[in-house]
Motif scaffolding. Structure first.
Motif, PDB file in Angstrom:
ATOM      1  N   GLU A   1       0.850  -1.268  -0.016  1.00 42.37           N
ATOM      2  CA  GLU A   1       0.086   0.002  -0.014  1.00 42.37           C
ATOM      3  C   GLU A   1       0.806   1.303   0.109  1.00 42.37           C
ATOM      4  OE1 GLU A   1      -3.454   0.292  -0.024  1.00 42.37           O
ATOM      5  OE2 GLU A   1      -3.277  -1.834  -0.571  1.00 42.37           O
ATOM      6  N   VAL A   2       1.921   1.327   0.621  1.00 45.65           N
ATOM      7  CA  VAL A   2       2.991   2.351   0.487  1.00 45.65           C
ATOM      8  C   VAL A   2       3.255   2.756  -1.137  1.00 45.65           C
ATOM      9  CG1 VAL A   2       5.240   3.068   1.241  1.00 45.65           C
ATOM     10  CG2 VAL A   2       3.612   2.095   3.013  1.00 45.65           C
ATOM     11  N   PHE A   3       3.765   1.525  -1.815  1.00 44.20           N
ATOM     12  CA  PHE A   3       3.975   1.955  -3.123  1.00 44.20           C
ATOM     13  C   PHE A   3       2.938   2.421  -3.663  1.00 44.20           C
ATOM     14  CE2 PHE A   3       7.251  -2.080  -2.689  1.00 44.20           C
ATOM     15  CZ  PHE A   3       8.259  -1.321  -2.449  1.00 44.20           C
ATOM     16  N   LYS A   4       1.582   1.827  -3.658  1.00 47.03           N
ATOM     17  CA  LYS A   4       0.428   2.401  -4.283  1.00 47.03           C
ATOM     18  C   LYS A   4       0.047   3.649  -4.036  1.00 47.03           C
ATOM     19  CE  LYS A   4      -1.560  -2.326  -4.779  1.00 47.03           C
ATOM     20  NZ  LYS A   4      -2.917  -2.847  -4.250  1.00 47.03           N
ATOM     21  N   ASN A   5       0.360   4.267  -2.948  1.00 46.04           N
ATOM     22  CA  ASN A   5      -0.075   5.564  -2.213  1.00 46.04           C
ATOM     23  C   ASN A   5       1.143   6.850  -2.257  1.00 46.04           C
ATOM     24  OD1 ASN A   5      -2.960   5.356  -1.231  1.00 46.04           O
ATOM     25  ND2 ASN A   5      -1.929   3.480  -0.758  1.00 46.04           N
ATOM     26  N   ALA A   6       2.267   6.162  -1.725  1.00 43.61           N
ATOM     27  CA  ALA A   6       3.357   7.360  -1.472  1.00 43.61           C
ATOM     28  C   ALA A   6       4.133   7.472  -2.836  1.00 43.61           C
ATOM     29  CB  ALA A   6       4.349   6.890  -0.504  1.00 43.61           C
ATOM     30  N   ILE A   7       4.324   6.586  -3.579  1.00 44.63           N
ATOM     31  CA  ILE A   7       5.130   6.933  -4.834  1.00 44.63           C
ATOM     32  C   ILE A   7       4.084   7.794  -5.701  1.00 44.63           C
ATOM     33  CG2 ILE A   7       6.135   6.186  -6.984  1.00 44.63           C
ATOM     34  CD1 ILE A   7       7.381   3.896  -5.098  1.00 44.63           C
ATOM     35  N   PRO A   8       2.825   7.636  -6.141  1.00 42.88           N
ATOM     36  CA  PRO A   8       2.120   8.237  -7.018  1.00 42.88           C
ATOM     37  C   PRO A   8       1.889   9.726  -6.347  1.00 42.88           C
ATOM     38  CG  PRO A   8       0.955   6.165  -6.719  1.00 42.88           C
ATOM     39  CD  PRO A   8       2.163   6.081  -5.850  1.00 42.88           C
ATOM     40  N   ALA A   9       1.901   9.751  -5.003  1.00 42.09           N
ATOM     41  CA  ALA A   9       1.599  11.221  -4.506  1.00 42.09           C
ATOM     42  C   ALA A   9       3.084  11.912  -4.569  1.00 42.09           C
ATOM     43  CB  ALA A   9       1.694  11.054  -2.837  1.00 42.09           C
TER      44      ALA A   9
END
Lengths: 555, 555
Positions: free
Chosen positions: A64-72
């Motif tokens: 979930e970190v990959f899915k949220n923080a990188i796009p952010a």
């Protein structure tokens, strides 16, 4: 402009940054909190209560970190994903999990989900202490003391083999079902790249691997438990990649999660403290990096693989390729001060802090800053959470002396700071005496920006200048630097972490220089500290251990 | 019904009681606060600021106690003054003053009133420390060490000769003008009776007098300072009256002040702690009286004049005629707990105490009471205010060890209580080892009624039962008992304090008995305490003294 992304997986959240590869400038940062956080009470989806020493995590939180923080960070920075040349990650360690051969965590499978041993064991899972004790005893008896010597004489219950052995002892079916046991660090790189890799850092510091000796021999594991004899070949990997190496490229699926381009270089996994060293400008011997927070991690690069008493580990290739990396630790620094403010500060002080709209720490710092060294008459031993380096003894406890009826809270607060500074000086001197030179300190983590008094005291006590790196998200920036190395110079990155550090890491102009007149007083006080340190810590009077044993009986 | 009046002169006020001579029942009590209290900042009527170690009093405040408190108890009790057969007083000591030959305090005279040395030096006037140090050094060098041995090896700066010597050193004109130097205790008796007397108690405990040796010889005083050679003959008196003796009768003027009949018997002066012993039912060997307040006074009656290390004094006739009276002390007991509640208790605890409308001490006691001995893992040395008995060392300081990140305020609070209990046990054992038997404890003062947990811990730590006297105003009641002895049996009183104590003093039914299972744990903890006591207190590691010396430099 070429950029790199770094992701720093902490205890409660993951943090991504995107940085300019030419100068290390942080263009954007984002944090994503783990949904299940630290699992230490009830196993999610069950009513199963965990024992007090347990601490688990959910691998899905990492994805979930990959899915949220990188796009952010891509969105916030406006960087075109085509210009992101590399990704690096760092993780807490040893944080490990059992998986299938394809990397599926056992806890994702219905048949194992209700068994807590199928989940991630977080670094601070301490329930493998019996296994750690047995491992240390057997290692000494069976002639593997030389291995222990690389780790200050003792393997921690937090490390890989005690945790794996606990799974075998308490859930042999989970152990059997696990095709792999690996660090979550390596697991998340696997999720990004589809390639299963292992890194030299976690292998060296947490799984007893050495560049010259490899993992301990099968005879060692057999001595622990015949069923563990072939754990390395059955559940792990012997071929490790050096730090900064390209583990693989972003998969199509990971590209969908993150918004990065498929094929973008991903660096082999790394550890939070270790990745911070080049991000703090240190890639050579002579400067110790201190990551200062609830505890302190002391990271030093050496020239030769020396045995230093009480260190947490020495690993060739453990921080920088082809150099020995040393790690030491103090168990209780920020935690110390938090205990003090929560337990020992009177209401009048709380009121004053509120009226002046400052924190209680700021108030105490201000009051303590007006005192001269030695003016309180107090001296403490900083062992509220045991002693990691250099005594490696969890059964030691705190001590304070010199109190009178006029002793004030800020004096005790300052004495606690000083005690941790003496602890650091003892670590520095132990390195120096064992042929690992330290001439300067570089401090990062949460404390340096929060407490200037503390920093000055550390400079005065150690007699060494302290510098502060510019990077504010030091772990994530260090990971991004490793991503730039994984990409290589041909892609606009770097061919070594030394080059990356030279270009991407900087120190602030502000520094803390030792004040000569304070140093003189602290030399005297440090000599007193050492006498008491040795009296209580090296067997002359084991009262702390006897009291702890009695406490357990009487609890 | 025959009655006696007792007046107890404390540090801030004087307290009178009137008691039934047949059974000691307290019929009425009254307190009168001193107008000038403790004079430690500015000399009254001047702008003269006093140095920090100074503490003076105004003799007029003592007379005001007679004028207010005695009429108040006569009125409240409704007792006919004709039925008051005797009056006794007790006083703090050494509290001393210079007077004219007729007893007029020099500070009452215009020519001396602006000189602080003409006022009363209160017991806690500590500015004669240089004189005390010199006295101790010279006494040892000049072969008078045997005298010091009766006082634990050291004369305190609080005592008579250091104070007199300070007057000589700093105000030789005041010294010359003083026809007398005497205890305020003896001075107030002089005011009541018009007769100048001296008592064996203050002479013995505060002025180095012994029944067999008398005062130190002129050679001793000459060795201190040639001008002091004849101080005893020039300023003092060699004929002393035993405790309970009739000093004289109430004068016409004192009758006017007090409402008592002229001629009413007045007992020779006595000291607060000492007068409390028979009031606590103790007139024989084997039972130690503890007067427990900010500090503890330990009073023991013996059979022989033994030399006990670290005691404050052994004086034949010092408590009870014809018996040696021993005194020992702990410098910091109640003060300890007050320091803790003011300095180290968090706001959440203060809020809880307010919500529940109990004191913070009650809250801490309640929380601490639920712990078992040894369950906190803490151990302290109770030296926040130095150590009187048995080490006689003001330069020792407090120590606490065993703290962890889970240590709670109530655990530290309990550890402080325990530390003072270990200190008491060490004093008890030191008496026992030196042929002064102690089989039971009798506790009085402010603490026993305020803290039941503390009392139980003292019983558990010492392994001795603790009894509590019935008298609530123990000093004043003890003084009244001595008044009844001064009156004698022919007047309806008693011929000895032993008889008076038998009839007038009683213990409560309630007592504290040691709990065997706690005693076992405390035996272990006490052994640890003794090891640390000796390590820090007997020269093995003088870190506390070195820190104190550094503190003075850096202050």
């Amino acid at each position: 402009m070429k950029c790199a992304v770094g992701v720093d997986f902490g205890t409660l959240s993951g943090r991504a940054v995107i940085v300019d590869v030419t100068n290390g400038k942080e263009l954007a940062a984002a944090v994503h909190e783990y949904t299940n956080g630290v699992i230490d009470e009830v196993l999610p989806g069950t009513e199963l209560r965990l024992d007090p020493d347990w601490a688990l995590q959910d691998p899905n939180d990492y994805v979930e970190v990959f899915k949220n923080a990188i796009p952010a960070v891509l969105k916030e920075s406006g960087v075109d994903p085509a210009n992101v040349i590399g990704v690096g990650i760092d993780f807490t360690a040893c944080t490990m999990l059992p998986t299938r051969a394809d990397g599926t965590p056992l806890c994702f499978l219905k048949e194992w989900r209700d068994n807590p041993h199928s989940w991630v064991k977080l670094w601070k899972h301490h329930a493998a202490q019996p296994e750690a004790n047995q491992l240390n005893a057997i290692a000494r008896q069976a002639g593997f003391g030389k291995i222990l010597a690389r780790y200050g004489g003792k393997i921690s219950s937090e490390w890989f083999f005690p945790k794996a052995w606990q799974i075998l002892n308490e859930a042999p079916d989970v152990y059997s079902a696990a095709d792999r046991m690996l660090e979550a660090a390596d697991w998340v790189v696997w999720q990004l790249t589809g390639v299963e890799t292992r890194n030299t850092c976690t292998a060296g510091y947490k799984a007893m691997w050495s560049k010259t000796e490899g993992f301990p021999p099968a005879a060692f594991f057999k001595a622990l438990d015949p069923r563990l004899e072939n754990i390395v070949d059955e559940k792990m990997k012997r071929d490790l990649l050096p730090l900064g190496a390209r583990a693989g490229g972003i998969t199509e699926q990971a590209a969908q999660w993150t918004g990065l381009k498929a094929g973008t270089a991903v660096a082999v996994a790394n550890v939070d403290a270790h990745v911070s060293v080049p991000a703090a400008t240190v890639t050579e011997s002579g400067r110790m990096v201190m990551i200062m927070g609830t505890s302190i991690c002391h990271m030093v690069i050496g020239e030769n693989e020396e045995i230093v008493p009480g260190m947490c580990g020495v690993v060739m290739d453990g921080i920088i390729p082809d150099k020995p990396g040393f790690e030491a630790g103090q168990s209780c620094v920020g935690d110390h001060f938090r205990w003090f403010t929560e337990t020992c500060v009177p209401e009048t002080y709380e009121k004053e802090a509120r009226q002046r709209r400052i924190s209680i720490h700021q108030l105490l710092e201000e009051k303590a800053a007006s005192q001269k060294p030695g003016a309180s008459g107090l001296l403490g031993l900083d062992w509220w959470n045991g002693n990691r380096s250099v005594l490696v003894d969890v059964d030691l406890t705190g001590m304070m002396l010199g109190m009178t009826l006029l002793t004030k809270p800020e004096e005790i607060y300052r004495a606690l700071i000083e005690a941790t500074a003496y602890g650091t000086r003892l670590i520095v001197e132990t390195f120096q005496k064992n042929n690992v030179p330290i001439r300067e300190l570089v401090a990062t983590g949460g404390l340096p920006d929060r407490n200037k008094l503390l920093m000055q005291i550390y400079a005065d006590v150690t007699g060494l200048p302290i510098y502060i790196p510019e990077a504010t998200q030091i772990g994530a920036v260090g990971s991004a630097m490793h991503g730039a190395v994984a990409a290589g110079s041909a892609a606009g990155g770097y061919d070594s972490i030394v080059d990356a550090s030279l270009k991407m890491a900087r120190l602030r102009e502000e520094s803390y220089q030792p004040i000569a007149e304070n140093k003189v007083v602290y030399d005297t006080l440090f000599a007193e500290y050492v006498t008491l340190h040795d009296y209580f810590g090296r067997g002359e009077n084991d009262v702390m251990k006897r009291l702890k044993a009695l406490k357990i009986c009487q609890a």
